[in-house]
Design an enzyme around this catalytic site. Structure first.
Site, mmCIF file in Angstrom:
data_model
loop_
_atom_site.group_PDB
_atom_site.id
_atom_site.type_symbol
_atom_site.label_atom_id
_atom_site.label_comp_id
_atom_site.label_asym_id
_atom_site.label_seq_id
_atom_site.Cartn_x
_atom_site.Cartn_y
_atom_site.Cartn_z
ATOM 1 N N ASP A 158 11.128 -0.554 -13.214
ATOM 2 C CA ASP A 158 11.277 -1.741 -12.365
ATOM 3 C C ASP A 158 10.749 -2.986 -13.062
ATOM 4 O O ASP A 158 9.629 -2.989 -13.580
ATOM 5 C CB ASP A 158 10.514 -1.559 -11.050
ATOM 6 C CG ASP A 158 11.167 -0.532 -10.141
ATOM 7 O OD1 ASP A 158 12.360 -0.253 -10.337
ATOM 8 O OD2 ASP A 158 10.488 -0.009 -9.238
ATOM 9 N N SER A 216 10.317 3.772 -3.171
ATOM 10 C CA SER A 216 9.268 4.141 -2.225
ATOM 11 C C SER A 216 9.849 4.471 -0.858
ATOM 12 O O SER A 216 10.869 3.924 -0.448
ATOM 13 C CB SER A 216 8.250 3.011 -2.096
ATOM 14 O OG SER A 216 8.867 1.824 -1.632
ATOM 15 N N LYS A 276 10.334 -16.355 -4.855
ATOM 16 C CA LYS A 276 9.004 -16.567 -5.409
ATOM 17 C C LYS A 276 8.637 -18.047 -5.442
ATOM 18 O O LYS A 276 9.475 -18.904 -5.696
ATOM 19 C CB LYS A 276 8.917 -15.974 -6.815
ATOM 20 C CG LYS A 276 8.965 -14.452 -6.845
ATOM 21 C CD LYS A 276 7.799 -13.844 -6.081
ATOM 22 C CE LYS A 276 7.854 -12.333 -6.078
ATOM 23 N NZ LYS A 276 7.542 -11.754 -7.370
ATOM 24 N N HIS A 290 15.167 -2.309 -11.657
ATOM 25 C CA HIS A 290 15.330 -2.986 -10.363
ATOM 26 C C HIS A 290 14.721 -4.373 -10.437
ATOM 27 O O HIS A 290 13.648 -4.569 -11.001
ATOM 28 C CB HIS A 290 14.654 -2.197 -9.243
ATOM 29 C CG HIS A 290 14.666 -2.917 -7.928
ATOM 30 N ND1 HIS A 290 15.839 -3.186 -7.261
ATOM 31 C CD2 HIS A 290 13.680 -3.456 -7.179
ATOM 32 C CE1 HIS A 290 15.563 -3.845 -6.148
ATOM 33 N NE2 HIS A 290 14.260 -4.030 -6.085
ATOM 34 N N LEU A 306 -5.982 -11.604 9.266
ATOM 35 C CA LEU A 306 -4.705 -12.212 9.651
ATOM 36 C C LEU A 306 -3.582 -11.185 9.615
ATOM 37 O O LEU A 306 -2.742 -11.131 10.521
ATOM 38 C CB LEU A 306 -4.381 -13.389 8.731
ATOM 39 C CG LEU A 306 -3.096 -14.161 9.062
ATOM 40 C CD1 LEU A 306 -3.156 -14.746 10.465
ATOM 41 C CD2 LEU A 306 -2.848 -15.261 8.037
ATOM 42 N N HIS A 356 13.069 -6.027 4.050
ATOM 43 C CA HIS A 356 11.935 -6.830 4.513
ATOM 44 C C HIS A 356 12.021 -7.133 6.002
ATOM 45 O O HIS A 356 11.081 -7.674 6.576
ATOM 46 C CB HIS A 356 11.861 -8.131 3.717
ATOM 47 C CG HIS A 356 11.723 -7.909 2.245
ATOM 48 N ND1 HIS A 356 12.798 -7.973 1.385
ATOM 49 C CD2 HIS A 356 10.651 -7.583 1.487
ATOM 50 C CE1 HIS A 356 12.384 -7.717 0.156
ATOM 51 N NE2 HIS A 356 11.097 -7.475 0.190
ATOM 52 N N ARG A 402 2.077 -9.150 4.216
ATOM 53 C CA ARG A 402 1.900 -8.238 3.080
ATOM 54 C C ARG A 402 0.880 -8.802 2.097
ATOM 55 O O ARG A 402 1.005 -9.934 1.620
ATOM 56 C CB ARG A 402 3.226 -7.982 2.373
ATOM 57 C CG ARG A 402 3.070 -7.110 1.128
ATOM 58 C CD ARG A 402 4.390 -6.516 0.672
ATOM 59 N NE ARG A 402 4.339 -5.975 -0.671
ATOM 60 C CZ ARG A 402 3.701 -4.867 -1.043
ATOM 61 N NH1 ARG A 402 3.026 -4.175 -0.139
ATOM 62 N NH2 ARG A 402 3.717 -4.450 -2.293
ATOM 63 N N CYS A 403 -0.114 -7.996 1.799
ATOM 64 C CA CYS A 403 -1.139 -8.363 0.826
ATOM 65 C C CYS A 403 -1.135 -7.345 -0.307
ATOM 66 O O CYS A 403 -0.790 -6.180 -0.118
ATOM 67 C CB CYS A 403 -2.516 -8.385 1.477
ATOM 68 S SG CYS A 403 -2.662 -9.536 2.859
#
Length: 764
Positions: A604, A438, A117, A646, A19, A699, A520-521
């Site tokens: 973080d 990152s 979340k 963060h 997917l 995102h 995203r996995c």
């Protein structure tokens, strides 16, 4: 009465993340929309077949989602923000993507909806938006189409709906002082229409999810359940009222007065007594017992599950199921070919959990045949052997943990004293610019890791190549004019998995993927034993990056609570002790980074809030040990070492005292999608330390303009003194391209420079 088996949902990503790959190919223009839709249809058929082969009696339909099941519900209810609508008012899969990520192959780029979340999990959902006088209607009919697919294949199915109360609870009102619960009366007719369509198809049972029932709800929300579940949703298919993630005993008086036909209870995360449930629930209701853990990977102790349920056999209609959706579990343990056989015998992934339900059902349906109970004992025997395994226990770790005192969690000086020393050391301008850690994980970087694991390159070649990527990241940041740099994390596959790979007590999977959000996995590590650090983890890379520039480079660590929350934890040790073990290991890393000349260290903790218990009455205990774990990790730092942290996807108004108690010198947070509204809480509580509110949404592939960023920074400066403001993106840039990254960071730096000049002019 035959005991039936079912699960609350199956992972949607595919065994090999089909997917994810299909969606990203569609977004990039490599496949057509029809090809994407065909992939979804093939995955659903495969998943239903896998469940049937595993022996489940009823298969869930409606657990598949292109981006997120809450977002799917929004489209089904035609709750589409005006900015995301198609010109003709219709909704399709591109509408869904514009809401979720701000961009789709058709339509104009636009600000995405907020993401947060899903209860206390590491899955994210897209927050529904509600406005005064909003109307709902049946919009996207994906659920009905999937029901037709499954029926055509001959399966006995159980469609899934996110219930109306939980849907409203999970959303956000766009106007102040607007009560979104007032929309319930407008929402219920659409649910009636959906249930009518399902009933017309001969559906006997509908799983209607109301996870909000496990919360300590305000009175008005409790009363709303009577409005929704007495008359409004009656006369259609039977309703299995479904709860998960905690106990429901505090709301049994409400639940037992609702006109539903069964109740599912999470008996893993909750502490409800099945005997009490049996005595309390109407005798004609189904009791669905969630006894197989949907959120962890450990093999079930089936004899204890059998003992827990056997007294109910023959007393009422009983189903056995997963505690929650298996969305949170990897798919199939059998394809893990490199795992230590002893350790592998301790686990069960989704397919194996379905088999556990079949074994348990077989034993419960044949109480007089002891061979089925013997099968349960044989199945669970590896768990008992694990109790004495040397892979689990480390005496030195236990001794060190027991010797922790309050002094271990205290910085040498107060923030007001430390910050002056730090400002003198780093001499940064006002509105210092930085990133969260990152940089883009390119195909070349991912190929390097794959080549190292497969043996195509040796460790020396790999290190040299990673150093080249670090050098590129430093060069790019210097050219952009950023003030505090990062090494880019090219060596890291995932912010948690990377640390787990370098700590004792963790093991890893080849294909243990679970969905985090959208495409995203993540592949969470598994904590199997006591945790320690055999050698430095990040020092070599941080030292090299710092050697390339005169500007400060941040050391980058993932905090103990986040590592715990984003891993599959062991079940034989409490979370507080696990967090302390991780904190002690990372405490040693802070010392080594300082000794290597790294003056700014970011720890973080984006998962701090998601680790909160769902019931407010249990928050204090959790926050006490979670904050202590962070401080245990950080407090060893010298006064002139600046500790950053963060946090993302967080709302802080109800945990602000704990955020302050963490005593980080600088906190960076996600605020761009909420238009800086989160900062009001920091002002209200007079947050004393430095803060970097995210000025653009990483995102989304959309590039923020300088004016957009300036506008957000002006709002931030109205709330936080400018001398304590930092300028940074919302989160790490791992998922973005270098082209997107350069453009966005260039605009961010230029915006900061313009505001600096304004501030200097105003001071002169």
């Amino acid at each position: 009465m035959t005991i039936l088996s079912h699960i609350l949902g199956f992972p949607r990503i595919g065994l090999h993340r089909e997917l994810k790959r299909a969606q990203e190919s569609y977004w990039d223009g490599h496949i057509t929309q029809q090809q994407l839709l065909n992939t979804g249809r093939e995955l659903r058929a495969c998943h239903w077949q896998q469940q049937k082969q595993a022996g489940l009696n009823m298969l869930p339909v409606g657990d598949f989602a292109w981006y997120d099941h809450v977002l799917t519900t929004s489209l089904m209810l035609d709750n589409v923000p005006v900015r995301h609508r198609n010109d003709d008012g219709s909704s399709n899969i591109d509408t869904l993507y514009r809401i979720g990520r701000g961009n789709a192959p058709t339509g104009q780029p636009v600000v995405a909806s907020e993401m947060t979340k899903w209860f206390n999990t590491n899955y994210h959902y897209i927050v529904p938006e509600f406005t005064v006088g909003q109307q709902f209607r049946l919009g996207w009919t994906q659920l009905i189409e999937e029901v037709d697919e499954a029926l055509a294949l001959g399966y006995n199915i159980k469609p899934i709906l996110l219930g109306p109360i939980s849907y409203l609870w999970l959303g956000k009102a766009k106007e102040k002082h607007f009560d979104r619960l007032s929309l319930l009366s407008a929402l219920l007719p659409v649910y009636q229409q959906i249930l009518a369509l399902l009933a017309q198809r001969g559906i006997e049972w509908v799983q209607i999810d109301e996870p909000a029932l496990v919360l300590e709800l305000p009175t008005a929300w409790c009363n709303a359940y009577y409005d929704a579940y007495t008359d409004a949703l009656q006369g259609y298919s039977k309703l299995l009222l479904t709860t998960y993630f905690d106990s429901i005993g505090h709301h049994l008086n409400i639940i037992t007065n609702l006109s539903v036909h069964g109740l599912h209870v999470d008996l893993i995360a909750g502490n409800d007594d099945v005997e009490v449930l049996h005595r309390t629930l109407p005798s004609n209701w189904v009791l669905s017992a969630g006894v197989i853990n949907g959120r962890n990977v450990w093999r079930a102790d089936l004899p204890s599950k059998f003992k827990q349920l056997r007294s109910l056999v023959g007393q009422r209609e009983l189903w056995v199921g997963s505690s929650c959706s298996l969305l949170h579990s990897p798919i199939d343990l059998s394809i893990e070919t490199r795992m230590d056989p002893e350790v592998k015998s301790w686990f069960a992934f989704t397919i194996q959990k379905c088999n556990e339900l079949k074994l348990l059902c077989n034993a419960l349906n044949r109480l007089d045949d002891t061979k089925y109970q013997a099968i349960l004992a044989d199945y669970s025997a590896p768990l008992w052997a694990r109790q004495t395994s040397e892979k689990v226990h480390n005496r030195q770790v236990k001794i060190r943990t027991e010797q922790i005192t309050e002094n271990h969690s205290q910085r040498q000086q107060h923030y007001l004293d430390r910050i002056n020393v730090q400002r003198a050391r780093f001499n940064l301008p006002i509105l210092p610019t930085t990133t969260i850690g990152s940089f883009p994980q390119t195909t070349a970087i991912r190929s390097l890791r794959l080549d190292l694991k497969s043996g195509r390159i040796d460790n020396e070649y790999y290190k040299n190549a990673i150093c080249n990527h670090i050098k590129q990241a430093i060069t790019e940041q210097d050219a952009l004019g950023l003030d505090v740099l990062v090494h880019g994390e090219a060596e890291r596959n995932d912010m948690v998995e990377y640390f787990g790979e370098h700590l004792n007590g963790f093991i890893f999977t080849q294909n243990g993927w679970v969905q985090s959000y959208g495409s995203r996995c993540v592949k969470p590590p598994i904590i199997i034993g006591d945790i320690s650090r055999p050698k430095p983890i990040t020092v070599e890379w941080a030292w090299y990056a710092q050697s390339l520039t005169q500007k400060p480079v941040k050391g980058m660590l993932t905090g103990p609570v986040t590592i715990l929350c984003w891993s599959f934890p062991r079940e034989d040790l409490d979370r507080k002790t696990i967090a302390r073990q991780i904190a002690l290991a990372l405490r040693d890393e802070v010392i080594d980074l300082e000794n290597a000349g790294i003056g700014i260290i970011q720890i973080d903790e984006p998962a701090l809030r998601e680790g909160l218990p769902l019931k407010y009455s249990a928050w204090k205990e959790y926050l006490t040990w979670a904050v202590e774990a962070f401080r245990l990790n950080a407090a060893v730092a010298k006064n002139n070492t600046q500790i950053h942290t963060h946090m993302c996807y967080s709302e802080f108004n109800d945990i602000m005292d704990s955020i302050i108690a963490m005593d980080a010198d600088v906190i960076t947070i996600e605020t761009s999608r909420s238009n800086m509204k989160l900062l009001d809480t920091f002002k209200q509580y007079q947050y004393p330390n430095d803060i970097g509110p995210g000025v653009y949404d990483i995102h989304s592939p959309n590039i923020p303009s300088e004016d957009d960023i300036i506008q957000l920074l002006r709002k931030a400066a109205q709330v936080i003194p400018i001398k304590r403001l930092w300028v940074n993106p919302d989160c790490g840039l791992k998922t973005r391209t270098w082209l997107e990254t350069r453009k966005a960071l260039s605009n961010m730096v230029n915006a900061a420079h313009k505001l600096r000049r304004e501030e200097e002019y105003n001071r002169s």
